[in-house]
Design a protein around this motif. Structure first.
Motif, PDB file in Angstrom:
ATOM      1  N   VAL A 184       4.906   3.729  10.501  1.00 56.72           N
ATOM      2  CA  VAL A 184       5.143   4.732  11.539  1.00 56.72           C
ATOM      3  C   VAL A 184       5.476   4.016  12.840  1.00 56.72           C
ATOM      4  CG1 VAL A 184       4.192   6.709  12.766  1.00 56.72           C
ATOM      5  CG2 VAL A 184       3.490   6.247  10.401  1.00 56.72           C
ATOM      6  N   SER A 185       6.632   4.325  13.409  1.00 63.17           N
ATOM      7  CA  SER A 185       7.009   3.637  14.645  1.00 63.17           C
ATOM      8  C   SER A 185       7.156   4.629  15.789  1.00 63.17           C
ATOM      9  CB  SER A 185       8.314   2.871  14.435  1.00 63.17           C
ATOM     10  OG  SER A 185       9.393   3.766  14.407  1.00 63.17           O
ATOM     11  N   PHE A 186       6.856   4.147  16.975  1.00 65.62           N
ATOM     12  CA  PHE A 186       7.042   4.918  18.201  1.00 65.62           C
ATOM     13  C   PHE A 186       8.169   4.284  18.982  1.00 65.62           C
ATOM     14  CE2 PHE A 186       2.877   5.986  16.814  1.00 65.62           C
ATOM     15  CZ  PHE A 186       2.685   7.310  17.197  1.00 65.62           C
ATOM     16  N   ASN A 187       9.233   5.036  19.208  1.00 67.21           N
ATOM     17  CA  ASN A 187      10.410   4.511  19.908  1.00 67.21           C
ATOM     18  C   ASN A 187      10.865   3.184  19.298  1.00 67.21           C
ATOM     19  OD1 ASN A 187      10.261   6.728  21.536  1.00 67.21           O
ATOM     20  ND2 ASN A 187       9.318   5.638  23.253  1.00 67.21           N
ATOM     21  N   GLY A 188      10.825   3.074  17.977  1.00 70.65           N
ATOM     22  CA  GLY A 188      11.305   1.874  17.292  1.00 70.65           C
ATOM     23  C   GLY A 188      10.260   0.785  17.135  1.00 70.65           C
ATOM     24  N   LYS A 189       9.102   0.956  17.781  1.00 71.01           N
ATOM     25  CA  LYS A 189       8.066  -0.075  17.650  1.00 71.01           C
ATOM     26  C   LYS A 189       7.023   0.394  16.643  1.00 71.01           C
ATOM     27  CE  LYS A 189       8.863  -2.462  21.816  1.00 71.01           C
ATOM     28  NZ  LYS A 189       8.392  -3.634  22.530  1.00 71.01           N
ATOM     29  N   MET A 190       6.862  -0.385  15.571  1.00 65.60           N
ATOM     30  CA  MET A 190       5.966   0.004  14.509  1.00 65.60           C
ATOM     31  C   MET A 190       4.522  -0.102  14.978  1.00 65.60           C
ATOM     32  SD  MET A 190       4.170  -0.253  11.617  1.00 65.60           S
ATOM     33  CE  MET A 190       4.145  -1.700  10.596  1.00 65.60           C
ATOM     34  N   ARG A 191       3.743   0.944  14.719  1.00 61.36           N
ATOM     35  CA  ARG A 191       2.358   0.951  15.184  1.00 61.36           C
ATOM     36  C   ARG A 191       1.338   0.959  14.060  1.00 61.36           C
ATOM     37  NH1 ARG A 191       3.073  -1.030  20.144  1.00 61.36           N
ATOM     38  NH2 ARG A 191       4.432   0.303  21.367  1.00 61.36           N
ATOM     39  N   PHE A 192       1.602   1.708  13.011  1.00 61.52           N
ATOM     40  CA  PHE A 192       0.616   1.748  11.915  1.00 61.52           C
ATOM     41  C   PHE A 192       1.280   2.226  10.634  1.00 61.52           C
ATOM     42  CE2 PHE A 192       0.468   5.818  14.050  1.00 61.52           C
ATOM     43  CZ  PHE A 192       0.429   6.737  13.012  1.00 61.52           C
ATOM     44  N   MET A 193       0.489   2.165   9.546  1.00 62.04           N
ATOM     45  CA  MET A 193       1.002   2.597   8.254  1.00 62.04           C
ATOM     46  C   MET A 193       0.291   3.881   7.859  1.00 62.04           C
ATOM     47  SD  MET A 193       3.007   0.028   7.205  1.00 62.04           S
ATOM     48  CE  MET A 193       3.101   0.106   5.422  1.00 62.04           C
ATOM     49  N   VAL A 194       1.037   4.742   7.170  1.00 60.16           N
ATOM     50  CA  VAL A 194       0.414   5.955   6.663  1.00 60.16           C
ATOM     51  C   VAL A 194       0.829   6.119   5.197  1.00 60.16           C
ATOM     52  CG1 VAL A 194       2.264   7.548   7.357  1.00 60.16           C
ATOM     53  CG2 VAL A 194      -0.084   8.364   7.200  1.00 60.16           C
ATOM     54  N   GLU A 195      -0.103   6.610   4.411  1.00 59.49           N
ATOM     55  CA  GLU A 195       0.161   6.745   2.984  1.00 59.49           C
ATOM     56  C   GLU A 195       0.367   8.218   2.644  1.00 59.49           C
ATOM     57  OE1 GLU A 195      -2.554   4.296   0.904  1.00 59.49           O
ATOM     58  OE2 GLU A 195      -1.727   4.778  -1.063  1.00 59.49           O
ATOM     59  N   ALA A 196       1.470   8.532   1.976  1.00 59.87           N
ATOM     60  CA  ALA A 196       1.767   9.926   1.646  1.00 59.87           C
ATOM     61  C   ALA A 196       2.020  10.049   0.145  1.00 59.87           C
ATOM     62  CB  ALA A 196       2.998  10.390   2.413  1.00 59.87           C
ATOM     63  N   PRO A 197       1.713  11.204  -0.445  1.00 55.98           N
ATOM     64  CA  PRO A 197       2.021  11.384  -1.869  1.00 55.98           C
ATOM     65  C   PRO A 197       3.519  11.241  -2.112  1.00 55.98           C
ATOM     66  CG  PRO A 197       0.676  13.183  -1.025  1.00 55.98           C
ATOM     67  CD  PRO A 197       1.092  12.379   0.150  1.00 55.98           C
ATOM     68  N   ALA A 198       3.862  10.687  -3.270  1.00 53.16           N
ATOM     69  CA  ALA A 198       5.272  10.452  -3.575  1.00 53.16           C
ATOM     70  C   ALA A 198       6.056  11.757  -3.589  1.00 53.16           C
ATOM     71  CB  ALA A 198       5.411   9.749  -4.910  1.00 53.16           C
ATOM     72  N   THR A 199       5.371  12.838  -3.933  1.00 51.49           N
ATOM     73  CA  THR A 199       6.048  14.126  -4.049  1.00 51.49           C
ATOM     74  C   THR A 199       6.148  14.857  -2.710  1.00 51.49           C
ATOM     75  OG1 THR A 199       3.892  15.025  -4.644  1.00 51.49           O
ATOM     76  CG2 THR A 199       5.405  14.508  -6.463  1.00 51.49           C
TER      77      THR A 199
ATOM     78  N   ALA B 139       7.964   7.482 -15.747  1.00 49.80           N
ATOM     79  CA  ALA B 139       6.529   7.217 -15.869  1.00 49.80           C
ATOM     80  C   ALA B 139       6.052   6.263 -14.785  1.00 49.80           C
ATOM     81  CB  ALA B 139       6.236   6.626 -17.237  1.00 49.80           C
ATOM     82  N   LEU B 140       7.019   5.570 -14.164  1.00 55.18           N
ATOM     83  CA  LEU B 140       6.657   4.516 -13.230  1.00 55.18           C
ATOM     84  C   LEU B 140       6.589   4.958 -11.787  1.00 55.18           C
ATOM     85  CD1 LEU B 140       8.591   1.479 -14.636  1.00 55.18           C
ATOM     86  CD2 LEU B 140       6.141   1.760 -14.400  1.00 55.18           C
ATOM     87  N   VAL B 141       7.004   6.175 -11.510  1.00 53.03           N
ATOM     88  CA  VAL B 141       6.996   6.626 -10.116  1.00 53.03           C
ATOM     89  C   VAL B 141       5.579   6.540  -9.568  1.00 53.03           C
ATOM     90  CG1 VAL B 141       7.399   8.577  -8.595  1.00 53.03           C
ATOM     91  CG2 VAL B 141       8.985   8.103 -10.464  1.00 53.03           C
ATOM     92  N   GLU B 142       5.463   5.884  -8.424  1.00 52.82           N
ATOM     93  CA  GLU B 142       4.154   5.693  -7.818  1.00 52.82           C
ATOM     94  C   GLU B 142       3.602   7.028  -7.328  1.00 52.82           C
ATOM     95  OE1 GLU B 142       2.376   2.882  -7.564  1.00 52.82           O
ATOM     96  OE2 GLU B 142       3.912   1.807  -8.706  1.00 52.82           O
ATOM     97  N   ASP B 143       2.297   7.135  -7.274  1.00 51.34           N
ATOM     98  CA  ASP B 143       1.667   8.344  -6.770  1.00 51.34           C
ATOM     99  C   ASP B 143       1.862   8.499  -5.274  1.00 51.34           C
ATOM    100  OD1 ASP B 143       0.809   8.858  -9.262  1.00 51.34           O
ATOM    101  OD2 ASP B 143      -1.142   7.910  -9.001  1.00 51.34           O
ATOM    102  N   THR B 144       1.762   7.364  -4.596  1.00 52.30           N
ATOM    103  CA  THR B 144       1.842   7.431  -3.133  1.00 52.30           C
ATOM    104  C   THR B 144       2.873   6.433  -2.627  1.00 52.30           C
ATOM    105  OG1 THR B 144       0.094   5.803  -2.944  1.00 52.30           O
ATOM    106  CG2 THR B 144      -0.560   8.122  -2.832  1.00 52.30           C
ATOM    107  N   VAL B 145       3.394   6.724  -1.425  1.00 54.05           N
ATOM    108  CA  VAL B 145       4.351   5.846  -0.769  1.00 54.05           C
ATOM    109  C   VAL B 145       3.795   5.495   0.609  1.00 54.05           C
ATOM    110  CG1 VAL B 145       6.709   5.649   0.095  1.00 54.05           C
ATOM    111  CG2 VAL B 145       6.244   6.981  -1.964  1.00 54.05           C
ATOM    112  N   LYS B 146       3.958   4.229   0.980  1.00 47.77           N
ATOM    113  CA  LYS B 146       3.467   3.811   2.302  1.00 47.77           C
ATOM    114  C   LYS B 146       4.608   3.859   3.306  1.00 47.77           C
ATOM    115  CE  LYS B 146       0.104   0.867   0.230  1.00 47.77           C
ATOM    116  NZ  LYS B 146       0.237  -0.361  -0.532  1.00 47.77           N
ATOM    117  N   TYR B 147       4.384   4.517   4.404  1.00 51.01           N
ATOM    118  CA  TYR B 147       5.394   4.614   5.457  1.00 51.01           C
ATOM    119  C   TYR B 147       4.936   3.854   6.690  1.00 51.01           C
ATOM    120  CZ  TYR B 147       7.660   8.527   3.034  1.00 51.01           C
ATOM    121  OH  TYR B 147       8.314   9.305   2.129  1.00 51.01           O
TER     122      TYR B 147
END
Length: 920
Positions: free
Chosen positions: A865-880, A855-863
């Motif tokens: 996003v990195s380019f060549n190992g350097k993190m640039r931004f966050m993106v939110e995707a459905p957990a499924t 019941a606790l599984v979140e709807d979305t997960v935040k990822y």
RNA sequence: GCGCACGUGGCGUAAUUGGUAGCCGCGCUAGACUUAGGAUCUAGUGUCUGACGACGUGGGGGUUCGAGUCCCUUCGUGCGCACCA
């Protein structure tokens, strides 16, 4: 239907009383859990809103553990002996027992209103003969024991006397006030009286001539923890040092164990640190310096054996036994004058003055490493009670020695390379040694730590002294020249102390005509008629201190009505020790130290099974008062509101916080508060009189006392409980501020409303949203209670209720779970719900719900996003979302096109739930 | 002086322990309703800006793709010990 807290709370409090809901019985089939509050001293002022803070926190924990299926011991009682009742008795002539009982009755009625789950059938009072019988009994065991340093435990004194009569002091190492060597013949030749006198040197409860803290105003001696900065903690009266024959407890013998076992406890770091400071372990060396032209060796203690080449003088404490031995005839007058001067100074005067003073004895010691003669001085900066009462002074590397050397123009020899000692000493234990080479020992070039080790080894090998560990912890002074305490089961035969028979216990307090000391300076018990044994021997006139009764009370709750033993074997083996202890940190060096000592003593005797009394300790913060002020324009009876006070010449005046609400003064109530304000005029702002405020100690004289009864009356106990927890972390001190209690009260009303609208039809499934809200709450509350994070729990309840309210429908199962979760916090409203849900029995036994991971599984997960190992931004995707979905989402993000800048990525790595890595 | 904590909106506080700072409550602003209350409900509320946006966890520096969180330094607050050799 309205939320009527008065009706609900009184109904369930009656139910609990009638059904003995909180009565606890030993049950070997269930795991035990012992939750204890530091029992209160019932003062005449009653409870204020700060007192229950810790009780509420522990009550929540106790109820939680009970719902988890533990057999919970959660008792309460009273630390009933104490100075205020006796001071009151002196003024009024009323027996302290009477006021104490009245105060206890008041406390009890206040506590009952808050809905605690105490098992009152186990209540104890330290002044109850049934209870203090065992305090006296424990004293007798201590009198009949000595501490064996080889076995590291208390042993029967009979073992010692047996050894003495066979081998003398040879081959046995008892903790002693003074080390005395004697043969079996010498021992056997002593009279009974002399033997008893000598045994006082070893008993764990012993009588000794010691330097004590004497408080003339209170007419009693005080323990070290009852004195702060030369003043008594109770009353703030000056305290002087005085030699007196007193009962003491050999707590110092337990110093190493008290220190080591701290590591086994779940206490806060700061509290453990405070105890470590108080025990004050220091590793060093005891060394002997021969005295020139005399057949005496001067024994000193130092932690800086490495600085021996920089010793330019020696210093003795004024009370040191060496002083008369080393005073040269030509210096006799000067030394005597100095000793007189020191003796007349109180501890406080010594501390305030901090003036360098001292006198030369006329004798010289010889540095065993260099053979040089060094002068021996006397000064009060050296303490008689620590180490050997004599030191070697190294002015270059000790600031106190430095001040002394400069004042008396004594030489300063630097021993560490690069240390500039022209202005001040260099105290740090670091650097390379210089000037440290003698015929047998060369320390030059070594690091300080190496030098200490090498010197220690050297002095042991050469027999100049021995490596020694010293402790700052002193024996506890156990006599009080007072009436309202436990009498000692001790009588005197020809001036020698004897224990009474165990059958004489409890030795009850006799009646006295007055609670003041007698004309000839005896304690109040000197006024008691027939205060003798049946044979006519006089009984001890002192009573025991407050900590006597509070040191083992947690054991007595396990088996409170046993008249055969302090605690039965079975009860002790079941309850063992306190799993959670809640109370103020002001007891860090007093009660908590004495209790640990007392418990260890009983442990040594095999009477209790656990070496430590309190496994986990939580210190609740102090609730301070929030004082309100009004501003009177000088020489008028006109009061100006806080915001406008700068325009006038005003005097701030404290005003009763109970006629102020959200800093707005009830002007009518103010006029009738006191006759002199009956015709008060007000200069208002925005039509209101706004008060100023300040945070001060909560006390009657500040008019800032908030009584929990008033809060319970207006908002209910459940609101009070929740609000006290919501105020902030339990451990934190904070001012009481009634502003804000409406928010918590509103929450309870909402919860009440939610229940009223809920669909209580059985068997309906919860919706997905309901399930999520409810299970999130289970996880959060379960974690929070274990972590004592109650303020965030209350917040979580508020969110859950808001969520469910906005979902419109609420089903029975959801309400059932919320009822179980809120039961520890707001037991009255929970009990009401519990019965309306159709359950039998009390919510106290309602099983704690388990949360459902699914019941606790979140709807979305935040990822990220990195380019060549350097993190640039966050993106939110459905957990499924699949890997491919996440990849597509990341690449279609507007940020992605910015970073890609038209290029196609070479490779995209998606770690599910973690990170998206794009290689360009 | 030594030791231990801690520093986040106007206030009390929160932050899955290195992952979009400010959850929850108070207070405040606007509105609704009304049996006019110390009631209830709705919306808003870190700062600057008209907006886009920028800046923000005592100050300065560092590590890191990323710091309230880790490291160094400095300032400030609270607590404990304090002639303890």
């Amino acid at each position: 239907m309205e939320y009527n807290h008065k009706e609900i709370e009184s109904r369930w409090q009656n139910y609990w009383r009638e059904n003995q809901t909180y009565k606890t019985v030993e049950n070997p089939d269930k795991k035990k859990f012992y939750v204890l509050d530091m029992f209160p001293y019932p003062s005449g002022a009653g409870l204020h809103v700060g007192h229950p803070l810790g009780y509420i926190a522990s009550d929540i924990y106790a109820r939680f553990k009970r719902q988890q299926g533990f057999n919970v011991l959660h008792p309460m009682g009273y630390d009933a002996y104490g100075l205020p009742a006796e001071q009151y008795a002196i003024q009024t002539g009323q027996h302290p027992e009477k006021t104490t009982n009245e105060n206890i009755a008041r406390y009890r009625s206040q506590l009952d209103k808050i809905g605690f789950s105490f098992d009152w059938s186990r209540e104890i009072r330290t002044c109850d003969p049934e209870y203090y019988k065992w305090t006296q009994w424990a004293f007798m065991q201590m009198f009949n024991s000595y501490y064996d340093l080889d076995e590291r435990k208390a042993c029967p004194i009979s073992r010692l006397t047996e050894h003495f009569s066979l081998h003398g002091s040879e081959g046995i190492h008892p903790a002693a006030t003074k080390e005395i060597a004697f043969t079996a013949e010498e021992w056997n030749a002593l009279s009974e009286k002399e033997q008893r006198e000598r045994l006082m040197n070893y008993r764990i409860a012993y009588q000794g001539e010691t330097m004590v803290n004497w408080c003339p105003k209170l007419g009693t001696v005080l323990a070290n923890d009852e004195v702060s900065e030369g003043l008594s903690v109770r009353g703030g009266f000056p305290v002087e040092q005085k030699m007196m024959n007193q009962w003491c407890l050999r707590v110092s013998a337990y110093a190493p164990r008290l220190l080591d076992d701290l590591d086994t406890l779940e206490w806060s770091d700061s509290l453990k640190e405070t105890q470590r400071n108080w025990i004050g372990r220091s590793e060093g060396a005891e060394m002997r310096f021969p005295v020139a032209d005399k057949d005496i060796e001067l024994e000193i203690f130092t932690t800086r054996a490495d600085t021996i080449f920089g010793v330019t003088f020696m210093v003795l404490a004024p009370e040191s036994a060496y002083v008369p031995m080393l005073t040269a005839p030509e210096q006799e007058d000067a030394v005597k004058a100095y000793l007189d001067e020191v003796k007349h100074k109180t501890e406080r005067e010594r501390q305030i003055e901090k003036k360098v003073s001292g006198v030369f004895t006329g004798s010289y010691a010889i540095n065993p490493l260099t053979g040089k003669k060094i002068p021996v001085w006397v000064s009060d900066y050296v303490l008689a009670g620590y180490g050997t009462g004599a030191i070697m002074a190294v002015p270059a590397h000790d600031s106190r020695d430095y001040a002394f050397a400069r004042h008396f123009s004594l030489p300063v020899i630097p021993l560490i390379e690069g240390a500039d000692v022209s202005e001040q000493s260099f105290d740090a234990k670091e650097g390379k040694m210089i000037n440290s080479c003698g015929p047998k020992l060369d320390l030059n070039g070594l690091d300080v730590k190496e030098a200490i080790a090498k010197t220690k080894k050297f002095i042991e090998e050469e027999g100049l002294g021995k490596v020694k560990v010293n402790y700052r912890l002193r024996d506890a002074i156990f006599s009080r020249q007072r009436y309202w305490g436990e009498p000692f089961p001790v009588y005197y035969k020809d001036g020698t102390a004897y224990l009474m028979e165990e059958s004489a216990l409890p030795l009850q307090l006799p009646a006295v005509s007055s609670y003041l000391p007698t004309e000839d300076g005896q304690p109040p018990l000197g006024r008691a008629e027939n205060w003798t044994t049946p044979e006519g021997y006089p009984i001890e006139l002192c009573t025991m201190p407050g900590f006597a009764g509070s040191s083992a009370y947690y054991l007595r709750y396990m088996d409170p009505h046993n008249d055969k033993a302090l605690v039965s074997k079975e009860a002790d083996e079941y309850w063992r020790n306190v799993d959670l202890y809640v109370g103020g940190s002001e007891h860090a060096t007093g009660h908590l130290m004495y209790s640990r000592f007392w418990n260890k003593f009983l442990y040594d005797l095999g009477l209790v099974v656990e070496p430590e009394p309190f496994r986990k300790l939580v210190n609740q913060g102090m609730i301070q008062g929030r004082t309100n002020f009004v501003y009177r324009i000088k020489n008028t009876n006109t009061f100006v509101s806080h915001g406008l006070r700068k325009e006038y010449d005003t005097t701030p005046i404290r005003v009763d916080v109970n006629i102020v609400s959200n800093d707005v003064l009830d002007t009518e109530a103010f006029r009738s508060w006191r006759p002199e304000y009956a015709d008060a005029e007000f200069v208002l702002e925005d039509g209101k009189y706004i008060c100023g405020y300040a945070v001060e100690k909560m006390s009657k004289s500040m008019f800032n006392v908030v009584n929990p009864d008033d809060i319970v009356d207006r908002y209910g106990a459940d609101t009070l409980r929740l609000y006290e927890m919501f105020l902030g972390p339990v451990e934190q001190s904070k001012p009481w501020d009634t502003n804000g209690i409406d928010g918590v009260n509103r929450f309870l009303k909402k919860l009440w409303g939610l229940f009223g609208k809920a669909d209580l039809t059985a068997g309906k499934e919860m919706t997905r949203e309901e399930k999520k809200a409810v299970h999130k709450l289970i996880r959060k509350i379960t974690e929070d209670i274990e972590n004592f994070s109650y303020n965030t729990s209350v917040a979580a309840f508020m969110i859950a209720v808001n969520d469910l309210t906005s979902l419109k429908s609420t089903n029975k199962d959801a309400m059932d779970i919320i009822t179980r979760l809120i039961a520890p916090f707001a037991p009255h409203i929970a009990e009401e719900f519990w019965h309306r849900l159709g359950h039998e029995g009390s919510v106290v036994d309602a099983e704690w719900p388990e949360y459902d991971e699914k019941a606790l599984v979140e709807d979305t997960v935040k990822y990220p996003v990195s380019f060549n190992g350097k993190m640039r931004f966050m993106v939110e995707a459905p957990a499924t979302a699949s890997k491919e979905d996440v990849e597509r989402l990341a690449l279609s993000d507007s940020n992605a096109s910015r970073w890609l800048d038209g290029k196609t990525p070479k490779k995209v790595i998606v770690v599910p739930g973690k990170i998206v890595n794009i290689v360009i």
